[in-house]
Design an enzyme around this catalytic site. Structure first.
Site, PDB file in Angstrom:
ATOM      1  N   ARG A 202      -0.323   4.420  -0.490  1.00  0.00           N
ATOM      2  CA  ARG A 202      -1.033   5.649  -0.123  1.00  0.00           C
ATOM      3  C   ARG A 202      -0.691   6.506   0.894  1.00  0.00           C
ATOM      4  NH1 ARG A 202      -6.857   2.676   0.018  1.00  0.00           N
ATOM      5  NH2 ARG A 202      -5.584   1.421   1.308  1.00  0.00           N
TER       6      ARG A 202
ATOM      7  N   ASP B  92       0.868  -1.198   0.135  1.00  0.00           N
ATOM      8  CA  ASP B  92       0.112  -0.058   0.080  1.00  0.00           C
ATOM      9  C   ASP B  92       1.086   1.127  -0.042  1.00  0.00           C
ATOM     10  OD1 ASP B  92      -1.781   1.980   0.258  1.00  0.00           O
ATOM     11  OD2 ASP B  92      -3.238   0.862   1.760  1.00  0.00           O
TER      12      ASP B  92
END
Ligand SMILES: [Zn+2]
Length: 187
Positions: free
Chosen positions: A123, A121
């Protein structure tokens, strides 16, 4: 951060009438979709772009359903969806399609990202605090299943996390299981 802010416009949708305002962070054009009046602690959903899920109705993930759940709830209770343009957990659309191709060969979402040289991930959420501050929001009810988002938001008080409850389908069962078992999602 270099941020440009648009004017506010109306956006009628099938979920109700919203207002929208864009925040351009360098090359990324984010969107705030909001419904007033705001409660003392409004309902907030931080949603990262997923073209295949949000716009195409993909059943590989639960993004589109989460977005619609959020818009529906926020249209009734007031609040905002902060729509962040970080496609494919921020690896971009081209890499996401390559990750999907690896998943077609049997890798799960985390393994596929690793094989392409990315974290599971990628983000980030710095812009979120900027946006909440801009709207003068000091505390929120956060609509999420992702504990990372709770950790990422420090500038405002999260009164409570509200879960998004969605049923798995045969295509995203495995995806949701990886989210829960390997990425700590609260499903
Ligand atoms: Zn998705």
């Amino acid at each position: 951060m270099n941020i440009k802010i648009s004017n506010i416009a109306n956006l009628p949708t099938e979920f109700g009438d919203f207002k929208i305002q864009s925040f351009k962070e360098d090359e990324k054009e984010h969107l705030v979709i909001f419904k007033e009046p705001f409660a003392d602690a409004p309902l907030v959903r931080i949603h990262s772009e997923c073209l295949t899920g949000d716009a195409l109705g993909s059943l590989k993930c639960d993004c589109g359903e989460q977005l619609r759940y959020a818009l529906k709830n926020i249209s009734q209770k007031g609040g905002m969806v902060i729509y962040l343009r970080q496609e494919g957990r921020n690896i971009g659309l081209l890499n996401k399609v390559n990750a999907y191709a690896l998943q077609d060969k049997g890798l799960d979402t985390v393994e596929a990202n690793h094989q392409l040289g990315f974290e599971a991930d990628m983000r980030t959420y710095e812009i979120v605090e900027y946006i909440l501050e801009y709207f003068n929001i000091k505390k929120i009810y956060l609509l999420t299943n992702n504990p990372k988002k709770i950790e990422a938001i420090n500038g405002v008080e999260i009164v409570k996390r509200l879960p998004i409850v969605i049923k798995a389908n045969t295509h995203n069962e495995g995806y949701l299981k990886v989210k829960k078992d390997q990425m700590g999602h609260l499903l």
